[in-house]
Design a protein around this motif. Structure first.
Motif, PDB file in Angstrom:
ATOM      1  N   TRP A   1     200.829  36.990  83.490  1.00  0.00           N
ATOM      2  CA  TRP A   1     200.529  37.761  82.285  1.00  0.00           C
ATOM      3  C   TRP A   1     201.195  39.132  82.334  1.00  0.00           C
ATOM      4  O   TRP A   1     201.858  39.547  81.386  1.00  0.00           O
TER       5      TRP A   1
ATOM      6  N   LEU B   1     195.690  36.677  76.399  1.00  0.00           N
ATOM      7  CA  LEU B   1     195.083  36.465  77.709  1.00  0.00           C
ATOM      8  C   LEU B   1     193.678  35.888  77.559  1.00  0.00           C
ATOM      9  O   LEU B   1     193.302  34.939  78.251  1.00  0.00           O
ATOM     10  N   HIS B   2     192.906  36.451  76.618  1.00  0.00           N
ATOM     11  CA  HIS B   2     191.548  35.960  76.401  1.00  0.00           C
ATOM     12  C   HIS B   2     191.564  34.539  75.856  1.00  0.00           C
ATOM     13  O   HIS B   2     190.717  33.711  76.227  1.00  0.00           O
TER      14      HIS B   2
ATOM     15  N   ARG C   1     193.793  32.266  76.492  1.00  0.00           N
ATOM     16  CA  ARG C   1     194.106  31.388  77.614  1.00  0.00           C
ATOM     17  C   ARG C   1     192.872  31.164  78.479  1.00  0.00           C
ATOM     18  O   ARG C   1     192.616  30.039  78.938  1.00  0.00           O
ATOM     19  N   ARG C   2     192.099  32.215  78.694  1.00  0.00           N
ATOM     20  CA  ARG C   2     190.886  32.072  79.496  1.00  0.00           C
ATOM     21  C   ARG C   2     189.889  31.136  78.823  1.00  0.00           C
ATOM     22  O   ARG C   2     189.237  30.327  79.497  1.00  0.00           O
TER      23      ARG C   2
END
Length: 239
Positions: A19, A135-136, A138-139
């Motif tokens: 990332w 990023l969130h 993907r989480r």
């Protein structure tokens, strides 16, 4: 002990994080310029559940063990944060307190960006909003995938997937062999079982079976993957 300078190995781990490496050079520079370095010994507490969230944190070396505590006082490990991974950013937005405990697993180095500096970086680099949103997302995908695996896959397949993940994050070649890889993150079987939502006894049985099949080798304090292709086939065959 605080140390203001990252080693070359630690800086490389941060810069090569999937990332972080996708950010613009100027944004990466400003984040690192504001970050301070902390070093921990194995088992040191990094932050506690209920603490005010004052920092955005990255692991630069070692591993961060994220865990919760049951009503009976037993610690349950939820995940391990590997070098190059940032965490704690959700609390930078909602201002809520830490939801879990975090401990150093092995000798560990972290970077911390204060809340005030985090807000300044956001103001200077609007691209960080979109980067964190991705990023969130993907989480969340990973979280749903883990829940699905827990409810649909047999333990053998889940174990193979987890070992594959550990291999990608912590695998190093075994000297004198062609294909063997050692998982350098030392996990007790109880800790591995917690990651899989299974008992230690069942995980031990599956590990012994894989060892008899020459897929892995169990060593004191760790595992060696002898046949990565076979490990992948186990996880993929059960999908």
């Amino acid at each position: 002990m605080d140390d203001p300078i990252l080693t070359m190995e630690e800086r490389t781990a941060i810069n090569q994080g999937r990332w972080f490496s996708s950010l613009s050079p100027s944004l990466r520079h400003d984040i690192l310029r504001c970050a301070h370095v902390k070093r921990y010994q194995d088992g040191d507490l990094i932050c506690s559940r209920g603490d005010p969230a004052e920092q955005w944190i990255a692991c630069a070396r070692g591993s961060v063990r994220v865990c919760s505590t049951t009503l009976t006082g037993k610690q349950i490990t939820l995940t391990y944060v590997e070098p190059g991974i940032w965490f704690g950013d959700v609390a930078m937005f909602d201002g809520d307190r830490r939801t879990h405990d975090a401990y150093a697993h092995g000798a560990t180095t972290t970077l911390g960006v204060s809340r005030a500096d985090f807000q300044k970086i956001l103001a200077l680099h609007p691209e960080l909003y979109e980067a964190l949103l991705k990023l969130h997302a993907r989480r969340i995908r990973l979280l749903f995938g883990q829940v699905e695996d827990l409810n649909t896959l047999p333990l053998r397949a889940r174990l193979a997937k987890q070992l594959g993940h550990l291999l990608r994050s912590y695998g190093t070649p075994v000297p004198g062999t062609e294909h063997e890889m050692r998982i350098t993150l030392q996990l007790a079987q109880e800790e591995l079982a917690q990651l899989l939502g299974a008992s230690r006894q069942r995980v031990n049985q599956e590990l012994k079976t894989m060892e008899r099949e020459d897929i892995i080798r169990i060593e004191p304090g760790g595992l060696v993957v002898r046949n990565g292709a076979a490990l992948r086939r186990i996880s993929e065959a059960e999908d």
